[in-house]
Design a protein around this motif. Structure first.
Motif, PDB file in Angstrom:
ATOM      1  N   GLU A  97      59.106  55.882  36.923  1.00  0.00           N
ATOM      2  CA  GLU A  97      57.743  55.711  37.414  1.00  0.00           C
ATOM      3  C   GLU A  97      56.904  54.913  36.413  1.00  0.00           C
ATOM      4  N   PRO A  98      56.323  53.776  36.861  1.00  0.00           N
ATOM      5  CA  PRO A  98      55.436  53.044  35.943  1.00  0.00           C
ATOM      6  C   PRO A  98      54.144  53.817  35.718  1.00  0.00           C
ATOM      7  N   PRO A  99      53.462  53.581  34.588  1.00  0.00           N
ATOM      8  CA  PRO A  99      52.202  54.287  34.335  1.00  0.00           C
ATOM      9  C   PRO A  99      51.156  53.949  35.386  1.00  0.00           C
ATOM     10  N   GLU A 100      50.197  54.843  35.548  1.00  0.00           N
ATOM     11  CA  GLU A 100      49.206  54.675  36.611  1.00  0.00           C
ATOM     12  C   GLU A 100      48.361  53.428  36.388  1.00  0.00           C
ATOM     13  N   GLU A 101      48.039  53.113  35.119  1.00  0.00           N
ATOM     14  CA  GLU A 101      47.229  51.914  34.853  1.00  0.00           C
ATOM     15  C   GLU A 101      47.971  50.662  35.314  1.00  0.00           C
ATOM     16  N   LEU A 102      49.291  50.646  35.097  1.00  0.00           N
ATOM     17  CA  LEU A 102      50.074  49.481  35.492  1.00  0.00           C
ATOM     18  C   LEU A 102      50.088  49.336  37.007  1.00  0.00           C
ATOM     19  N   ARG A 103      50.236  50.455  37.716  1.00  0.00           N
ATOM     20  CA  ARG A 103      50.217  50.387  39.181  1.00  0.00           C
ATOM     21  C   ARG A 103      48.861  49.928  39.688  1.00  0.00           C
ATOM     22  N   ASP A 104      47.773  50.421  39.077  1.00  0.00           N
ATOM     23  CA  ASP A 104      46.437  49.985  39.479  1.00  0.00           C
ATOM     24  C   ASP A 104      46.261  48.496  39.209  1.00  0.00           C
ATOM     25  N   ALA A 105      46.739  48.037  38.051  1.00  0.00           N
ATOM     26  CA  ALA A 105      46.609  46.619  37.708  1.00  0.00           C
ATOM     27  C   ALA A 105      47.405  45.757  38.683  1.00  0.00           C
ATOM     28  N   GLU A 106      48.615  46.204  39.030  1.00  0.00           N
ATOM     29  CA  GLU A 106      49.429  45.434  39.973  1.00  0.00           C
ATOM     30  C   GLU A 106      48.760  45.366  41.348  1.00  0.00           C
ATOM     31  N   ALA A 107      48.185  46.486  41.783  1.00  0.00           N
ATOM     32  CA  ALA A 107      47.502  46.496  43.079  1.00  0.00           C
ATOM     33  C   ALA A 107      46.300  45.568  43.053  1.00  0.00           C
ATOM     34  N   MET A 108      45.550  45.582  41.943  1.00  0.00           N
ATOM     35  CA  MET A 108      44.383  44.715  41.837  1.00  0.00           C
ATOM     36  C   MET A 108      44.814  43.244  41.818  1.00  0.00           C
ATOM     37  N   LEU A 109      45.875  42.928  41.059  1.00  0.00           N
ATOM     38  CA  LEU A 109      46.360  41.548  41.017  1.00  0.00           C
ATOM     39  C   LEU A 109      46.813  41.086  42.392  1.00  0.00           C
ATOM     40  N   ARG A 110      47.466  42.002  43.143  1.00  0.00           N
ATOM     41  CA  ARG A 110      47.918  41.639  44.481  1.00  0.00           C
ATOM     42  C   ARG A 110      46.721  41.325  45.375  1.00  0.00           C
ATOM     43  N   ARG A 111      45.664  42.167  45.254  1.00  0.00           N
ATOM     44  CA  ARG A 111      44.456  41.940  46.055  1.00  0.00           C
ATOM     45  C   ARG A 111      43.787  40.620  45.672  1.00  0.00           C
ATOM     46  N   VAL A 112      43.684  40.374  44.367  1.00  0.00           N
ATOM     47  CA  VAL A 112      43.055  39.133  43.901  1.00  0.00           C
ATOM     48  C   VAL A 112      43.857  37.930  44.383  1.00  0.00           C
ATOM     49  N   GLY A 113      45.171  38.010  44.320  1.00  0.00           N
ATOM     50  CA  GLY A 113      46.009  36.906  44.784  1.00  0.00           C
ATOM     51  C   GLY A 113      45.837  36.660  46.269  1.00  0.00           C
TER      52      GLY A 113
END
Length: 43
Positions: free
Chosen positions: A9-25
């Motif tokens: 399981e990746p850390p929660e901050e990493l998952r939040d960052a990935e979700a935000m990057l996906r949204r920004v993209g």
């Protein structure tokens, strides 16, 4: 799997960052398409 990895399981901050990057993209892609359409259609 490295010995230093605590779990799969990746850390929660990493998952939040990935979700935000996906949204920004996604927003960037839509914005680029709209700009291109307005340039091609309005030009």
């Amino acid at each position: 799997m490295l010995w230093s990895d605590p779990s799969d399981e990746p850390p929660e901050e990493l998952r939040d960052a990935e979700a935000m990057l996906r949204r920004v993209g996604l927003v960037l892609a839509v914005a680029i398409v709209l700009v291109l359409l307005s340039l091609l259609g309005g030009g």
